[in-house]
Design a protein around this motif. Structure first.
Motif, mmCIF file in Angstrom:
data_model
loop_
_atom_site.group_PDB
_atom_site.id
_atom_site.type_symbol
_atom_site.label_atom_id
_atom_site.label_comp_id
_atom_site.label_asym_id
_atom_site.label_seq_id
_atom_site.Cartn_x
_atom_site.Cartn_y
_atom_site.Cartn_z
ATOM 1 N N THR A 1 8.368 -11.948 -18.350
ATOM 2 C CA THR A 1 9.780 -12.304 -18.187
ATOM 3 C C THR A 1 10.519 -11.409 -17.205
ATOM 4 N N VAL A 2 9.829 -10.472 -16.560
ATOM 5 C CA VAL A 2 10.521 -9.520 -15.689
ATOM 6 C C VAL A 2 11.011 -10.217 -14.436
ATOM 7 N N PRO A 3 12.060 -9.685 -13.776
ATOM 8 C CA PRO A 3 12.540 -10.276 -12.528
ATOM 9 C C PRO A 3 11.437 -10.305 -11.466
ATOM 10 N N LEU A 4 11.540 -11.248 -10.543
ATOM 11 C CA LEU A 4 10.486 -11.434 -9.549
ATOM 12 C C LEU A 4 10.224 -10.208 -8.676
ATOM 13 N N PRO A 5 11.242 -9.435 -8.261
ATOM 14 C CA PRO A 5 10.918 -8.235 -7.485
ATOM 15 C C PRO A 5 10.056 -7.238 -8.252
ATOM 16 N N THR B 1 18.869 -15.353 -6.546
ATOM 17 C CA THR B 1 19.729 -16.153 -5.672
ATOM 18 C C THR B 1 18.837 -16.702 -4.565
ATOM 19 N N PHE B 2 18.500 -17.962 -4.674
ATOM 20 C CA PHE B 2 17.561 -18.554 -3.724
ATOM 21 C C PHE B 2 18.210 -18.703 -2.352
ATOM 22 N N GLY B 3 17.572 -18.140 -1.364
ATOM 23 C CA GLY B 3 18.041 -18.247 0.006
ATOM 24 C C GLY B 3 17.463 -19.474 0.682
ATOM 25 N N VAL B 4 17.716 -19.572 1.976
ATOM 26 C CA VAL B 4 17.305 -20.746 2.747
ATOM 27 C C VAL B 4 15.789 -20.944 2.655
ATOM 28 N N VAL C 1 22.526 -17.660 1.012
ATOM 29 C CA VAL C 1 22.433 -18.585 -0.117
ATOM 30 C C VAL C 1 22.159 -19.976 0.441
ATOM 31 N N SER C 2 21.155 -20.665 -0.085
ATOM 32 C CA SER C 2 20.895 -22.017 0.400
ATOM 33 C C SER C 2 21.933 -22.985 -0.164
ATOM 34 N N GLN C 3 22.193 -24.063 0.592
ATOM 35 C CA GLN C 3 23.112 -25.073 0.089
ATOM 36 C C GLN C 3 22.593 -25.687 -1.201
ATOM 37 N N LEU C 4 21.281 -25.789 -1.339
ATOM 38 C CA LEU C 4 20.711 -26.332 -2.566
ATOM 39 C C LEU C 4 21.054 -25.453 -3.755
ATOM 40 N N MET C 5 20.914 -24.143 -3.606
ATOM 41 C CA MET C 5 21.259 -23.223 -4.681
ATOM 42 C C MET C 5 22.725 -23.385 -5.075
ATOM 43 N N ALA C 6 23.596 -23.424 -4.084
ATOM 44 C CA ALA C 6 25.033 -23.522 -4.356
ATOM 45 C C ALA C 6 25.396 -24.869 -4.973
ATOM 46 N N ALA C 7 24.777 -25.949 -4.488
ATOM 47 C CA ALA C 7 25.051 -27.272 -5.036
ATOM 48 C C ALA C 7 24.588 -27.360 -6.487
ATOM 49 N N TRP C 8 23.439 -26.789 -6.755
ATOM 50 C CA TRP C 8 22.854 -26.748 -8.101
ATOM 51 C C TRP C 8 23.779 -26.011 -9.060
ATOM 52 N N SER D 1 7.321 -14.220 -4.098
ATOM 53 C CA SER D 1 7.722 -12.905 -3.590
ATOM 54 C C SER D 1 8.873 -13.013 -2.599
ATOM 55 N N ARG D 2 9.090 -14.188 -2.016
ATOM 56 C CA ARG D 2 10.165 -14.383 -1.031
ATOM 57 C C ARG D 2 11.522 -14.653 -1.672
ATOM 58 N N VAL D 3 11.544 -14.987 -2.942
ATOM 59 C CA VAL D 3 12.808 -15.384 -3.584
ATOM 60 C C VAL D 3 13.820 -14.245 -3.517
ATOM 61 N N GLY D 4 15.025 -14.577 -3.074
ATOM 62 C CA GLY D 4 16.073 -13.576 -2.932
ATOM 63 C C GLY D 4 16.704 -13.188 -4.263
#
Length: 430
Positions: free
Chosen positions: A250-254, A376-379, A175-182, A268-271
């Motif tokens: 509207t489907v999830p990115l995966p 859940t956006f990763g680093v 999890v990136s700090q940005l995601m968690a801070a957001w 495509s990289r988004v976790g």
């Protein structure tokens, strides 16, 4: 000439909100849904005695204005979530020993320091523009770095690690700090910082309520195989090709990555979080006999346990185990996962095993329509992906919780659907 005015792919809350708003404005959308039901990852299970549980999205907090407004519009009641609030009734299960949270006095200082660190990070983020100036510095560092820098005790690391896995369905290193801070900044907007409500009768009543007036525009059991943004076209698995002036996906990115052959790598990289839930209805709420509200944190693979029926009448009670992150997702794949969870509940609350009744297993990672719990956006993922999530791609707009400031929530799904409708109607830029 296009076959349709607007095609919406997906009848979750985002797609339904978009379609309902378009219909209200006199437009003629067609909604395509691969499942045989509406709601997507908002999916309620109903037991024979009238109790219910949420297989997917569960909690509503006081800052979820779109959810609350829709519930009021549909005449739906809210229940009050009490489970997990009282440290005298919550349990911490670590190393095979189980005790009340309030007996772990040494945790207080460490948990306070972690909360303060997260609030300091949250102050650096603009929740309405999470990829704005200065965001890249936070995006390039994992949340694990915050945990490591605090020098926490082993017990505190267990508690905080479990909280992170429950919140994001991934561990702190993913999890990136940005995601968690957001997300922290968003939670601080609510009155008490606690996700304190559910919809009485099941959260998916939001979806069925939205769908009812536009049912003739929804095609269930109609999976899309390909999306063609430049042409505003979709190809169904049957081979049928449909075109539209506007396409809202509207489907999830995966899942989108399987449909959109030229999807940008930044998307495509988004976790996505992994895991799901095991839900068991018990003939009696044994945990209450033992002075617990049923809320348990553990370092074991089943992760976190709570009573879903805390505001429901009757002797029976429903327990939900959230199996999150990679250890939980792996446990979900085992054929005897329910028996393992029931055995763990018996270890915590002796006498419960014989009262275990109906069981429900939901694995969002293994669900072909979702391929994960929520974004859940990763680093290094959020800043490059954010502008692509919010702009047009040919005739296509993206919607869904992953495209909104309230990422991961029903609130985000509804907001994103409304935003897509406004864009088509000419009232907003993407």
């Amino acid at each position: 000439m296009a076959d349709h005015d607007v095609i919406v792919v997906g009848a979750g809350l985002a797609g339904l909100r978009c379609a309902a708003d378009l219909v209200a404005a006199g437009r003629e959308p067609l909604v395509l849904e691969s499942r045989d039901r509406v709601g997507g990852r908002v999916w309620s299970h109903r037991f024979a005695d009238g109790q219910w549980a949420e297989r997917g999205a569960e909690f509503v907090d006081t800052a979820h204005h779109e959810v609350l407004a829709l519930a009021a519009q549909l005449g739906l009641e809210l229940s009050e979530v009490r489970c997990g609030r009282d440290v005298h009734q919550r349990l911490l299960d670590v190393g095979g020993r189980t005790a009340r949270f309030d007996l772990h006095h040494s945790l207080d200082d460490d948990l306070r320091r972690f909360d303060e660190a997260m609030e300091a990070l949250a102050a650096l983020v603009d929740v309405d523009d999470p990829a704005g100036p200065g965001a890249a510095a936070l995006d390039d560092v994992p949340l694990a770095a915050v945990v490591d820098a605090l020098g926490l005790s082993l017990m505190a690391r267990v508690v905080i690690g479990r909280d992170i896995r429950s919140e994001y369905m991934l561990g702190p290193d993913e999890v990136s700090q940005l995601m968690a801070a957001w997300m922290t900044a968003l939670h601080l907007r609510s009155d008490d910082g606690f996700e304190g409500h559910r919809i009485v009768g099941g959260n998916d009543r939001l979806a069925t309520g939205l769908a009812a007036p536009i049912a003739d525009r929804i095609r269930l059991g109609t999976p899309v195989a390909i999306v063609e943004p430049d042409d505003g076209a979709v190809v169904l698995r049957t081979g049928e090709r449909l075109t539209a002036d506007h396409l809202v996906v509207t489907v999830p990115l995966p899942v989108l990555g399987r449909l959109w052959h030229d999807i940008p790598i930044e998307l495509s990289r988004v976790g996505y979080g992994v895991g799901g839930k095991v839900i068991v209805q018990y003939g009696r709420r044994v945990w209450r006999d033992q002075g617990s509200d049923g809320s348990v944190h553990t370092e074991r693979a089943w992760g976190e346990l709570w009573e879903t029926s805390d505001d429901m009448p009757g002797d029976r009670g429903v327990m939900t185990a959230l199996l999150s992150s990679h250890d939980g997702a792996a446990l979900l794949t085992l054929p005897d996962v329910v028996d393992r969870v029931v055995a763990e509940v018996e270890r915590l609350f002796p006498g419960s095993r014989g009262l275990a009744g109906e069981r429900v297993v939901t694995d969002w990672t293994d669900d072909e329509h979702s391929l994960g719990a929520y974004a859940t956006f990763g680093v290094g993922q959020l800043v490059p992906a954010w502008p692509l999530l919010r702009r047009r791609h040919g005739r296509m707009l993206l919607a869904g919780e992953h495209t909104d400031e309230w990422c991961g929530y029903m609130e985000g799904a509804l907001r994103s659907g409304a935003r897509a409708a406004r864009t088509i109607l000419g009232g907003d830029a993407c």
